[in-house]
Design a protein around this motif. Structure first.
Motif, mmCIF file in Angstrom:
data_model
loop_
_atom_site.group_PDB
_atom_site.id
_atom_site.type_symbol
_atom_site.label_atom_id
_atom_site.label_comp_id
_atom_site.label_asym_id
_atom_site.label_seq_id
_atom_site.Cartn_x
_atom_site.Cartn_y
_atom_site.Cartn_z
ATOM 1 N N ARG A 258 0.821 -1.220 0.000
ATOM 2 C CA ARG A 258 0.000 0.000 0.000
ATOM 3 C C ARG A 258 0.849 1.261 0.000
ATOM 4 N NH1 ARG A 258 -3.101 3.681 3.045
ATOM 5 N NH2 ARG A 258 -4.708 4.439 1.617
ATOM 6 N N GLU B 82 -2.453 -1.732 -3.051
ATOM 7 C CA GLU B 82 -3.633 -2.418 -2.516
ATOM 8 C C GLU B 82 -4.460 -1.480 -1.650
ATOM 9 O OE1 GLU B 82 -1.543 -4.818 1.155
ATOM 10 O OE2 GLU B 82 -0.942 -5.294 -0.897
ATOM 11 N N SER C 34 -6.200 -2.405 1.270
ATOM 12 C CA SER C 34 -6.413 -2.808 2.653
ATOM 13 C C SER C 34 -5.146 -2.501 3.435
ATOM 14 C CB SER C 34 -6.777 -4.291 2.771
ATOM 15 O OG SER C 34 -5.776 -5.125 2.228
ATOM 16 N N LEU D 294 -10.187 -3.077 5.145
ATOM 17 C CA LEU D 294 -10.242 -2.270 3.932
ATOM 18 C C LEU D 294 -10.113 -0.786 4.276
ATOM 19 C CD1 LEU D 294 -13.167 -3.959 1.944
ATOM 20 C CD2 LEU D 294 -10.711 -4.141 1.491
ATOM 21 N N ARG E 188 -5.239 -2.509 -6.657
ATOM 22 C CA ARG E 188 -5.783 -3.763 -6.140
ATOM 23 C C ARG E 188 -7.023 -3.497 -5.302
ATOM 24 N NH1 ARG E 188 -2.245 -7.993 -2.611
ATOM 25 N NH2 ARG E 188 -3.637 -7.344 -0.915
ATOM 26 N N ASP F 61 -9.384 -5.378 -2.518
ATOM 27 C CA ASP F 61 -9.262 -6.505 -1.601
ATOM 28 C C ASP F 61 -10.584 -6.982 -1.009
ATOM 29 O OD1 ASP F 61 -6.603 -6.279 -2.133
ATOM 30 O OD2 ASP F 61 -5.977 -5.715 -0.116
ATOM 31 N N LEU G 251 -10.664 -10.816 -1.184
ATOM 32 C CA LEU G 251 -9.584 -11.381 -0.379
ATOM 33 C C LEU G 251 -9.887 -11.255 1.102
ATOM 34 C CD1 LEU G 251 -6.628 -12.497 -0.338
ATOM 35 C CD2 LEU G 251 -5.888 -10.116 -0.160
ATOM 36 N N ARG G 252 -10.414 -10.113 1.512
ATOM 37 C CA ARG G 252 -10.694 -9.862 2.931
ATOM 38 C C ARG G 252 -12.104 -10.306 3.333
ATOM 39 N NH1 ARG G 252 -5.569 -9.353 4.640
ATOM 40 N NH2 ARG G 252 -4.475 -7.571 3.702
#
Length: 251
Positions: free
Chosen positions: A84, A108, A110, A117, A143, A145, A148-149
């Motif tokens: 990030r 990203e 997050s 996030l 990205r 997330d 993913l999260r």
């Protein structure tokens, strides 16, 4: 044509840029020599060779030095997984990052420290500030997330991903990466609804490159899976053979 322009032009929906992610100069050269038109790194794989865990645990100076080693080792465009942004202000981030010679970066949405996030408006502002500082000389892969999260129900994850994709593209991102999506129908929905270049992860081979291509994606990443596959063979087969006084080259 600059390397950044060349990299940006490779993001073609339905004719995706395929990126078997590298982690150092040697692996980057292998990717280039195999005929791939660009080199991408994996933050997880890079952290591993530096002796740290993923999640911005590696010092930013070491990450930038590793990026510079990769960029100067190949002639094709290089894009770096930069997590990030290692908490660098946008102007400083762009100045220090572009000095490596890399022309693309993943960012990203997050927080590596918490896994939560980041507020979408805050992330969009961050991306817009990077775009303003970089002009056209950085290719930004934003990205997302949400999957993913596991941010809510599957329906909520989709809504969150679509909202964030629209915000990030409007802020100046060149491509969006809803990481953690393997279902082809869902990928098709994302591509259709986002209406801009979409990056997907290859995963572990459940789908083929042709499967993803048919859904209209513009970029396919392998992430840390290349390194894990190769290092898994080293740890699981080669080294035990040496320890057991067997020929490691025949196993």
């Amino acid at each position: 044509m600059s390397l950044a322009t060349s990299l940006r032009a490779l993001h073609v929906p339905g004719t995706p840029l395929v990126l078997p992610n590298a982690w150092d100069a040697a692996s980057a050269r292998m990717v280039e020599q195999a005929g791939f038109p660009a080199v991408a790194t994996s933050s997880n794989a890079t952290a591993a060779i530096l002796g740290y865990d993923d999640g911005e645990q590696a010092p930013v100076d070491e990450v930038l030095a590793a990026a510079a080693q990769v960029a100067r080792s190949v002639s094709v465009p290089v894009t770096i997984d930069f997590e990030r942004g290692y908490r660098l202000p946008p102007g400083e981030l762009v100045e220090r990052f572009t000095a490596t010679g890399a022309v693309g970066l993943n960012l990203e949405d997050s927080d590596p420290a918490t896994g939560g996030l980041v507020d979408p408006a805050e992330q969009a502002d961050f991306l817009a500030a990077i775009r303003a500082a970089a002009g056209t000389e950085l290719v930004i892969n934003a990205r997302i997330d949400a999957f993913l999260r596991k941010a809510g129900s599957p329906e909520e994850q989709l809504r969150t991903a679509l909202d964030r994709a629209a915000r990030y593209l409007a802020a100046g991102a060149d491509c969006v990466y809803p990481i953690g999506v393997g279902d082809l129908d869902l990928i098709g929905t994302l591509v259709k609804e986002i209406g801009g270049p979409v990056n997907v992860g290859y995963g572990q081979g459940a789908n083929t490159l042709a499967d993803y291509t048919a859904q209209g994606v513009a970029r396919i990443s392998f992430g840390p899976m290349v390194q894990r596959h190769l290092y898994g063979k080293l740890a699981g087969t080669f080294l035990p053979a040496v320890a057991g006084d067997r020929n490691p080259f025949t196993e």
